[in-house]
Design an enzyme around this catalytic site. Structure first.
Site, PDB file in Angstrom:
ATOM      1  N   HIS A 277       0.874  -1.179   0.000  1.00 19.76           N
ATOM      2  CA  HIS A 277       0.000   0.000   0.000  1.00 19.76           C
ATOM      3  C   HIS A 277       0.915   1.234   0.000  1.00 19.76           C
ATOM      4  O   HIS A 277       2.035   1.187   0.531  1.00 19.76           O
ATOM      5  CB  HIS A 277      -0.838  -0.049   1.276  1.00 19.76           C
ATOM      6  N   GLN A 357      -4.574  -5.223   6.634  1.00 22.43           N
ATOM      7  CA  GLN A 357      -5.564  -6.105   5.998  1.00 22.43           C
ATOM      8  C   GLN A 357      -5.568  -7.503   6.618  1.00 22.43           C
ATOM      9  O   GLN A 357      -6.286  -8.375   6.146  1.00 22.43           O
ATOM     10  CB  GLN A 357      -5.286  -6.227   4.498  1.00 22.43           C
ATOM     11  N   LYS A 380     -10.480  -1.036  10.158  1.00 22.91           N
ATOM     12  CA  LYS A 380     -10.524  -2.209   9.276  1.00 22.91           C
ATOM     13  C   LYS A 380     -10.806  -3.483  10.055  1.00 22.91           C
ATOM     14  O   LYS A 380     -10.840  -4.571   9.496  1.00 22.91           O
ATOM     15  CB  LYS A 380      -9.221  -2.331   8.503  1.00 22.91           C
ATOM     16  N   CYS A 518      -4.863   2.630  -3.664  1.00 16.32           N
ATOM     17  CA  CYS A 518      -3.620   3.131  -3.042  1.00 16.32           C
ATOM     18  C   CYS A 518      -2.508   2.093  -3.122  1.00 16.32           C
ATOM     19  O   CYS A 518      -1.726   1.919  -2.174  1.00 16.32           O
ATOM     20  CB  CYS A 518      -3.841   3.530  -1.590  1.00 16.32           C
TER      21      CYS A 518
HETATM   22  N1  PMP Z   1      -1.772  -0.751   4.610  1.00 20.16           N
HETATM   23  C1  PMP Z   1      -2.700  -1.458   3.977  1.00 20.16           C
HETATM   24  C2  PMP Z   1      -2.357  -2.838   3.482  1.00 20.16           C
HETATM   25  C3  PMP Z   1      -3.973  -0.934   3.783  1.00 20.16           C
HETATM   26  O1  PMP Z   1      -4.898  -1.650   3.162  1.00 20.16           O
HETATM   27  C4  PMP Z   1      -4.254   0.362   4.268  1.00 20.16           C
HETATM   28  C5  PMP Z   1      -5.620   0.989   4.064  1.00 20.16           C
HETATM   29  N2  PMP Z   1      -6.202   0.716   2.841  1.00 20.16           N
HETATM   30  C6  PMP Z   1      -3.254   1.049   4.930  1.00 20.16           C
HETATM   31  C7  PMP Z   1      -2.028   0.466   5.088  1.00 20.16           C
HETATM   32  C8  PMP Z   1      -3.494   2.407   5.482  1.00 20.16           C
HETATM   33  O2  PMP Z   1      -4.475   2.366   6.461  1.00 20.16           O
HETATM   34  P1  PMP Z   1      -5.083   3.710   7.046  1.00 20.16           P
HETATM   35  O3  PMP Z   1      -5.550   4.502   5.865  1.00 20.16           O
HETATM   36  O4  PMP Z   1      -6.207   3.257   7.909  1.00 20.16           O
HETATM   37  O5  PMP Z   1      -3.999   4.391   7.793  1.00 20.16           O
END
Ligand code: PMP
Length: 556
Positions: A277, A357, A380, A518
């Site tokens: 990500h 995740q 999440k 993202c």
């Molecule tokens: N790492 C992963 C694998 C994610 O899926 C996400 C959110 N999509 C994030 C980091 C970032 O999480 P957050 O936006 O809640 O900080």
């Protein structure tokens, strides 16, 4: 996924008996579920003597497909094995009801998958921990029998017990019942979490740690209690290893700006995987640009799994950090986290695991993983937004410089000098998100009560159920087909833009994400800029999947 997670019947189909048993235990153990457990006997399934298993019901494979001999193999989502029952044209009556209307004949005359599942669930139960479940991959499973421990009379189960805990899922969207398949973006909140946050504001609200009055004590207890819940949830050695932050993004930035700033120097190397990500790329890139570090990337194979041999080649004495995701948000790949960590240790590198995740789908134990840091976001895992966790080994956290200064994180301040608190307070400057930390604690209680092992098994079956059906949609290309996956089904549909598919599904009340998630580098690795991404959570059912697949068939 290890072999004991493969629940297949003789046809290579996901075995609905197993799914039912899992659902049974799963829903029964829901925090609001019925507690009583009946006496019962598990009979050898019908197909053990050669008859067509009733459990094929709800496979979701249309009768027409079955007549052509098509089936999917849960063990290998890539292959379709002809099924003897289907080849002989003996279509199990109950197969209809998949919910895929174009192919279902006389759909109203046959029980739906959910109805059959309910019937089965009324008759069976598994009143023992999932860790004691037999190895479903072994043929002997089909002959499992015997008297298992008993309880009181069992009221009929309601497969929607879990869903009923989530008030938001009761609404209609665009005239259809809402089907929430955007769980990788954020999960919905059970009433236990919503009520806990309300309760906090109604009876406990105060700033913490500072005042000698009753509400300050209650709020402090609630907040520190939540920290202990996170500690237990992650298997950490001490609550001092749990730092509350805004989310996974903030946790990674904290490590980069504290440890990275402090200990890394020009020429040092950081390894990430191609699956990351942006939250686990950009902070390291920024640090690399500032300090002259080298960022290296573990490549992935055609299925979207990291190539361990290539990773081994990247490791060298200059490697100071390996930072990687445990589950990819774009493809659903589950990386071999313990192996990657153990390999990093050979060079003395530190390891950060992005569990954003992972935590809602599988049991995590940071001591078993032996990582230095582990990060996740509350939203999440059925908790509130604006709260997340940085786990770090205690000695390491205490070696790290604070990244923000202010109240709460100090032991003593003069104009000449400040002495800091040890972890976790040294990283919690200012007033934190107290109420949402408490809400996160309630969310972790919620999933823990159900059991992460059970959730993992249930979702694993659901994922394979969905994979088999999606592969039958004309022009659909799955992106991310690793053997070990969790929660995510990413795809593109020939002839349609991903946002068109998302908009069409939205009209049917089905929420999925379409876009780059993202995670642009990994999508580009597969030659696409965006995908449609249905993602699963514990409240999703086969009926949700059926509705999704039906809509995808209809889109043409
Ligand atoms: N790492 C992963 C694998 C994610 O899926 C996400 C959110 N999509 C994030 C980091 C970032 O999480 P957050 O936006 O809640 O900080």
């Amino acid at each position: 996924m290890s072999s004991n997670h493969q629940h297949v019947n003789g046809n290579g189909l996901p075995d609905v008996n197993i799914l039912a048993q899992l659902a049974n235990q799963y829903f029964k153990s829901a925090p609001n579920g019925q507690a009583s457990i009946p006496t019962y006997r598990l009979e050898p399934p019908a197909h053990s003597n050669g008859t067509v298993p009733q459990s094929v019901a709800g496979s979701g494979i249309s009768p027409s497909a079955l007549e052509q001999g098509a089936a999917f193999n849960i063990k290998d989502p890539q292959t379709s094995l002809p099924d003897p029952h289907f080849v002989t044209g003996q279509v199990p009556k109950s197969v209809a009801g998949s919910g895929i209307s174009p192919a279902v004949k006389n759909a109203e005359e046959v029980p739906s998958f959910e109805q059959e599942l309910q019937q089965i669930i009324k008759q069976i139960s598994i009143p023992f921990p999932v860790s004691q479940l037999p190895d479903f991959s072994a043929p002997s499973f089909y002959f499992l029998s015997g008297q298992l421990s008993s309880g009181n009379a069992q009221p009929p189960f309601d497969l929607n017990t879990i869903k009923a805990d989530f008030p938001i899922l009761k609404q209609q969207v665009n005239g259809r019942p809402l089907i929430w398949l955007d769980n990788a973006a954020t999960t919905q909140k059970p009433k236990q979490v919503i009520e806990r946050i309300s309760q906090f504001y109604e009876t406990e609200n105060s700033n913490i740690h500072r005042a000698a009055h009753e509400l300050a004590a209650r709020a402090t207890d609630a907040y520190e209690g939540a920290r202990k819940k996170v500690q237990g949830f992650l298997g950490a050695a001490s609550p001092n290893e749990i730092v509350f932050v805004r989310g996974a993004t903030e946790a990674i930035n904290l490590v980069a700006q504290s440890w990275g700033e402090q200990f890394l120097k020009a020429g040092d190397e950081i390894i990430v995987s191609h699956l990351e990500h942006h939250a686990n790329i950009v902070p390291w890139q920024q640090l690399a640009a500032k300090k002259g570090l080298v960022l290296r990337v573990i490549p992935v194979d055609e299925d979207g799994q990291v190539i361990i041999e290539e990773y081994a080649k990247l490791l060298n004495p200059k490697t100071k950090l390996v930072s990687f995701t445990q589950v990819s948000n774009a493809l659903g790949t589950v990386t071999p986290a313990a192996e990657i960590t153990a390999m990093a240790r050979t060079t003395g590198a530190k390891v950060l695991i992005d569990g954003a995740q992972a935590v809602s789908h599988k049991r995590v134990n940071v001591q078993e993983l032996n990582c230095d840091w582990y990060v996740f976001s509350g939203h999440k895992v059925f908790g509130p937004t604006g709260i997340g966790v940085l786990y770090g080994k205690e000695a390491l956290l205490n070696d790290m410089q604070p990244w923000q200064g202010g109240g709460n994180m100090i032991r003593d301040v003069t104009f000449e000098h400040t002495a800091y608190q040890p972890a976790p307070a040294r990283f919690e400057a200012g007033t934190g998100n107290i109420a949402d930390a408490v809400g996160l604690g309630a969310a972790l209680d919620y999933v823990s009560k159900i059991g992460l092992e059970l959730i993992e098994l249930y979702e694993h079956n659901l994922l394979h159920y969905a994979t088999g059906l999606l592969k039958q949609v004309k022009g659909l290309r799955l992106i991310g087909t690793a053997a070990d996956k969790a929660g995510v089904l990413s795809f593109v549909l020939e002839g349609f833009k991903t946002e068109e598919v998302g908009a069409y599904l939205n009209k049917q009340g089905i929420a999925v994400r379409s876009g780059h998630h993202c995670a642009q580098p990994i999508l580009r690795r597969f030659g696409v800029e965006s995908t449609v991404r249905p993602s699963l959570a514990l409240y999703n059912t086969c009926a949700d999947i059926d509705a999704l697949v039906q809509a995808l068939h209809q889109i043409r």
